[in-house]
Design a protein around this motif. Structure first.
Motif, mmCIF file in Angstrom:
data_model
loop_
_atom_site.group_PDB
_atom_site.id
_atom_site.type_symbol
_atom_site.label_atom_id
_atom_site.label_comp_id
_atom_site.label_asym_id
_atom_site.label_seq_id
_atom_site.Cartn_x
_atom_site.Cartn_y
_atom_site.Cartn_z
ATOM 1 N N VAL A 73 0.852 -1.187 0.000
ATOM 2 C CA VAL A 73 0.000 0.000 0.000
ATOM 3 C C VAL A 73 0.887 1.236 0.000
ATOM 4 C CG1 VAL A 73 -1.944 -1.103 1.154
ATOM 5 C CG2 VAL A 73 -0.158 -0.004 2.520
ATOM 6 N N ARG A 74 0.365 2.333 -0.494
ATOM 7 C CA ARG A 74 1.154 3.561 -0.565
ATOM 8 C C ARG A 74 1.301 4.173 0.827
ATOM 9 N NH1 ARG A 74 2.796 6.807 -4.874
ATOM 10 N NH2 ARG A 74 4.405 8.177 -4.003
ATOM 11 N N ASP A 75 2.525 4.516 1.174
ATOM 12 C CA ASP A 75 2.811 5.157 2.450
ATOM 13 C C ASP A 75 2.262 6.582 2.428
ATOM 14 O OD1 ASP A 75 3.835 5.423 4.992
ATOM 15 O OD2 ASP A 75 5.892 5.805 4.352
ATOM 16 N N PRO A 76 1.545 7.003 3.465
ATOM 17 C CA PRO A 76 1.038 8.379 3.469
ATOM 18 C C PRO A 76 2.179 9.389 3.500
ATOM 19 C CG PRO A 76 0.717 7.350 5.614
ATOM 20 C CD PRO A 76 1.159 6.265 4.682
ATOM 21 N N GLU A 77 1.957 10.522 2.869
ATOM 22 C CA GLU A 77 2.973 11.567 2.835
ATOM 23 C C GLU A 77 3.069 12.259 4.187
ATOM 24 O OE1 GLU A 77 5.064 12.316 0.434
ATOM 25 O OE2 GLU A 77 4.258 10.803 -0.933
ATOM 26 N N ARG A 78 4.297 12.634 4.540
ATOM 27 C CA ARG A 78 4.524 13.379 5.777
ATOM 28 C C ARG A 78 4.918 14.805 5.439
ATOM 29 N NH1 ARG A 78 9.468 11.660 9.373
ATOM 30 N NH2 ARG A 78 10.346 13.671 8.891
ATOM 31 N N ASP A 79 4.474 15.739 6.251
ATOM 32 C CA ASP A 79 4.818 17.141 6.040
ATOM 33 C C ASP A 79 6.267 17.364 6.492
ATOM 34 O OD1 ASP A 79 5.069 19.833 5.795
ATOM 35 O OD2 ASP A 79 3.543 20.363 7.280
ATOM 36 N N ARG A 80 7.195 17.319 5.540
ATOM 37 C CA ARG A 80 8.614 17.446 5.867
ATOM 38 C C ARG A 80 9.066 18.896 5.958
ATOM 39 N NH1 ARG A 80 10.979 12.608 6.020
ATOM 40 N NH2 ARG A 80 9.888 10.861 5.030
ATOM 41 N N SER A 81 8.142 19.825 5.715
ATOM 42 C CA SER A 81 8.492 21.241 5.844
ATOM 43 C C SER A 81 8.283 21.745 7.266
ATOM 44 C CB SER A 81 7.645 22.079 4.879
ATOM 45 O OG SER A 81 6.269 22.011 5.219
ATOM 46 N N ALA A 82 7.620 20.935 8.103
ATOM 47 C CA ALA A 82 7.315 21.364 9.472
ATOM 48 C C ALA A 82 8.596 21.496 10.287
ATOM 49 C CB ALA A 82 6.367 20.371 10.141
ATOM 50 N N GLU A 83 8.740 22.591 10.972
ATOM 51 C CA GLU A 83 9.901 22.851 11.806
ATOM 52 C C GLU A 83 9.456 23.349 13.177
ATOM 53 O OE1 GLU A 83 12.989 22.227 11.124
ATOM 54 O OE2 GLU A 83 12.820 21.726 8.993
#
Length: 259
Positions: free
Chosen positions: A65-75
């Motif tokens: 199954v496709r892994d959900p995207e994570r918000d990698r811009s969060a700081e």
């Protein structure tokens, strides 16, 4: 009751699987793989290669199954909530997979890179699924050879020195400074090459990327000399493959006694 194995599969080399891991693989009906897209298709292929190496063909199922995207811009303050949202999204997927793909007396498994207890979210996500109460299952954990252990072995060095501690941390924390009172620091999950900010110090670096795979790259030496080479090799590898996984050990006062 349904049974779930959380199996540590090492850093990438099929020969790094433990006998316990192989036994768990052979006792599993269905394997769950989170697909991270075409760029990281190597990771899916490596998992399938491990299954083909250790399990007779046609005796198991794979559900991808496709892994959900994570918000990698969060700081900053937004980082932990973003990770929490991503883990909860995964928990909903895990819940559905276990409920729909594992029979009431069947066995499923998640194949975890390295060791499930070291910088991995699978155990916490399964506890979240159990906490929801929608599906019941028991699970066990099979430890694996982490990239940390594999890195030290490939460089033929120990992680610690006599009577001195070693600390495992992330690039995000390393950016805040080297830990006080610790001269041997293992760094994982460093997307920004944080070691570069210490290139003027008396530090030895042991670095590795794609450890345990045919694409493995190793560099070691005084950080002032090794850092430019690592930066160049890392950029080339990322351009070639589209992704990179690397780990490194920083050793202050490298001439000190080592066990």
């Amino acid at each position: 009751m349904r049974k779930i194995h959380v199996i540590g599969i090492g850093a990438g080399d099929p020969e790094q699987l433990t006998l316990q891991a192989v036994r768990a693989l052979r006792g599993t009906d269905v394997f769950f793989i989170l697909d991270k897209g075409e760029v990281k298709s190597d990771l899916t292929r490596l998992r399938r290669d491990m299954l083909d190496t250790h399990i007779p063909e046609g005796t198991y199922r794979v559900v991808a199954v496709r892994d959900p995207e994570r918000d990698r811009s969060a700081e900053g303050a937004a980082y932990s909530p973003a990770v929490g949202d991503w883990r909860s999204a995964r928990a909903r997927i895990y819940e559905r997979l276990i409920a729909e793909e594992v029979g009431e007396s069947g066995t499923g498994a998640f194949l975890v890179w390295g060791d499930p207890a070291l910088y991995d979210s699978t155990l916490g996500i399964l506890e979240e699924v159990l906490g929801r109460g929608a599906v019941e299952f028991a699970y066990d954990v099979v430890p694996g050879i982490s990239s940390v252990s594999a890195l030290a072995a490939r460089h033929r060095t120990g992680l610690n020195r006599v009577a001195r501690p070693v600390q495992i941390t992330t690039g995000r924390r390393l950016a805040e400074g080297l830990p006080e009172g610790v001269d041997d620091v293992v760094v994982m999950l460093d997307a920004h090459q944080t070691f570069l900010q210490y290139a003027d110090q008396d530090i030895h670096i042991y670095w590795g990327a794609y450890i345990g795979t045919p694409d493995e790259i190793l560099v070691s030496g005084p950080i002032a000399e090794a850092a430019p080479r690592i930066e160049r090799l890392r950029a080339q590898a990322r351009e070639r493959k589209g992704w990179i996984m690397d780990t490194y050990l920083l050793r202050r006062n490298p001439e000190g006694e080592q066990r």
